[in-house]
Scaffold this active site. Structure first.
Site, PDB file in Angstrom:
ATOM      1  N   VAL A 167       0.957 -18.372  -3.701  1.00  0.00           N
ATOM      2  CA  VAL A 167       0.366 -17.359  -2.824  1.00  0.00           C
ATOM      3  C   VAL A 167       1.132 -16.071  -3.126  1.00  0.00           C
ATOM      4  O   VAL A 167       2.287 -15.928  -2.734  1.00  0.00           O
ATOM      5  CB  VAL A 167       0.485 -17.767  -1.342  1.00  0.00           C
ATOM      6  N   PRO A 168       0.525 -15.144  -3.870  1.00  0.00           N
ATOM      7  CA  PRO A 168       1.255 -14.073  -4.569  1.00  0.00           C
ATOM      8  C   PRO A 168       1.742 -12.890  -3.730  1.00  0.00           C
ATOM      9  O   PRO A 168       1.289 -11.754  -3.897  1.00  0.00           O
ATOM     10  CB  PRO A 168       0.249 -13.618  -5.617  1.00  0.00           C
ATOM     11  N   CYS A 169       2.722 -13.140  -2.869  1.00  0.00           N
ATOM     12  CA  CYS A 169       3.303 -12.040  -2.091  1.00  0.00           C
ATOM     13  C   CYS A 169       4.076 -11.061  -2.975  1.00  0.00           C
ATOM     14  O   CYS A 169       4.355  -9.932  -2.558  1.00  0.00           O
ATOM     15  CB  CYS A 169       4.203 -12.590  -0.986  1.00  0.00           C
ATOM     16  N   HIS A 170       4.385 -11.473  -4.208  1.00  0.00           N
ATOM     17  CA  HIS A 170       5.095 -10.572  -5.124  1.00  0.00           C
ATOM     18  C   HIS A 170       4.228  -9.379  -5.542  1.00  0.00           C
ATOM     19  O   HIS A 170       4.742  -8.387  -6.051  1.00  0.00           O
ATOM     20  CB  HIS A 170       5.571 -11.333  -6.372  1.00  0.00           C
ATOM     21  N   ARG A 171       2.923  -9.445  -5.277  1.00  0.00           N
ATOM     22  CA  ARG A 171       2.027  -8.345  -5.645  1.00  0.00           C
ATOM     23  C   ARG A 171       1.954  -7.259  -4.578  1.00  0.00           C
ATOM     24  O   ARG A 171       1.204  -6.299  -4.729  1.00  0.00           O
ATOM     25  CB  ARG A 171       0.621  -8.903  -5.923  1.00  0.00           C
TER      26      ARG A 171
END
Length: 200
Positions: A167-171
Site C-alpha cells: 500500500v504505497p504511502c511512499h508516494r
C-alpha cells in the site's frame, strides 16, 4: 580443524531446528490451528517481515521496527496463532521480487486492513490509487478524501500504514516537495521513489 568441528554441530542444529519449525507449522496448518503466517524477505531497502492470513497480508514491517515487537503486537491485536510458515507467503514474496526488479507496478496479493480503522483506513484504502511512478501531496490526498483540513491526519495515516510498499504511502510527499516522514526511513522512501521513476 578444531574450529571447523566446533562450528559444524551448530550448523547441523540450526538446520534441524529450521526443519522442525517447518514441520510444526505445516502440521498446525493441517489441523486448522495456523491463522497467521510470517516470513522475512530480502529487499534493496532491507529485510521486510510479511505477515498474512486467510484474507490477505495484514502487516509488512521494516527491520528497524523490531521484528519481535511487531510479531507480539500482531499476535495481541489479530491472533496468537501466528507461526513462521514462509511457504504460505510464497506468492507475495514473488511479487516483492518482481516489484524490486522493476517487473511489477502493482501488487495483486490480497490485503487485510484489520489493523486500521476510521479515517486512517480511508486514507490507506485510497493510497493504491496513486499511480506507480507518481507522487501526491498530503494536502492533495486530503482533498481527494473531501477533507481538505485533514492534512496532518493524512500524514499520520501514512506514517502508521501497516502495509508499506504494498500500500504505497511512499508516494505521498509534502507540499513543498520534501519527502516527509516514512516508517522505513527517508533512505528507503527515496529508494522506492527512484526505483519507480526509473522503471516507469
Amino acid at each position: 580443524m578444531m574450529e571447523n568441528r566446533e562450528h559444524s554441530p551448530f550448523s547441523v542444529a540450526e538446520a534441524d531446528l529450521t526443519a522442525l519449525r517447518d514441520r510444526l507449522s505445516r502440521r498446525a496448518d493441517q489441523d486448522g490451528l495456523l491463522e497467521l503466517a510470517y516470513r522475512v524477505v530480502e529487499t534493496p531497502i532491507g529485510r521486510l517481515m510479511v505477515i498474512g492470513g486467510e484474507r490477505g497480508v495484514v502487516r509488512v514491517a521494516f527491520e528497524r521496527e523490531g521484528f519481535p515487537a511487531v510479531l507480539a503486537t500482531v499476535a495481541e491485536k489479530v491472533s496468537p496463532r501466528l507461526l513462521h510458515a514462509p511457504w504460505k507467503l510464497d506468492a507475495v514474496a514473488r511479487e516483492f521480487d518482481e516489484y524490486f526488479s522493476g517487473r511489477r507496478r502493482a501488487f495483486q496479493t490480497p490485503v487485510d486492513f484489520v489493523l486500521s480503522s476510521g479515517f486512517r483506513l480511508s486514507v490507506q484504502r485510497e493510497l493504491p490509487a496513486v499511480d506507480y511512478g507518481q507522487t501526491i501531496t498530503y494536502r492533495e490526498l486530503a482533498e481527494r478524501l473531501e477533507n481538505p483540513r485533514a492534512v496532518r491526519a493524512v500524514g499520520t495515516a501514512c506514517a502508521t500504514n501497516p502495509l508499506p510498499v504494498i500500500v504505497p504511502c511512499h508516494r505521498v510527499v509534502r507540499t513543498d516537495g520534501a519527502l516527509g516522514g516514512y516508517l522505513g526511513g527517508l533512505e528507503a522512501k527515496t529508494t522506492l521513489l527512484e526505483l519507480e521513476q526509473d522503471a516507469a
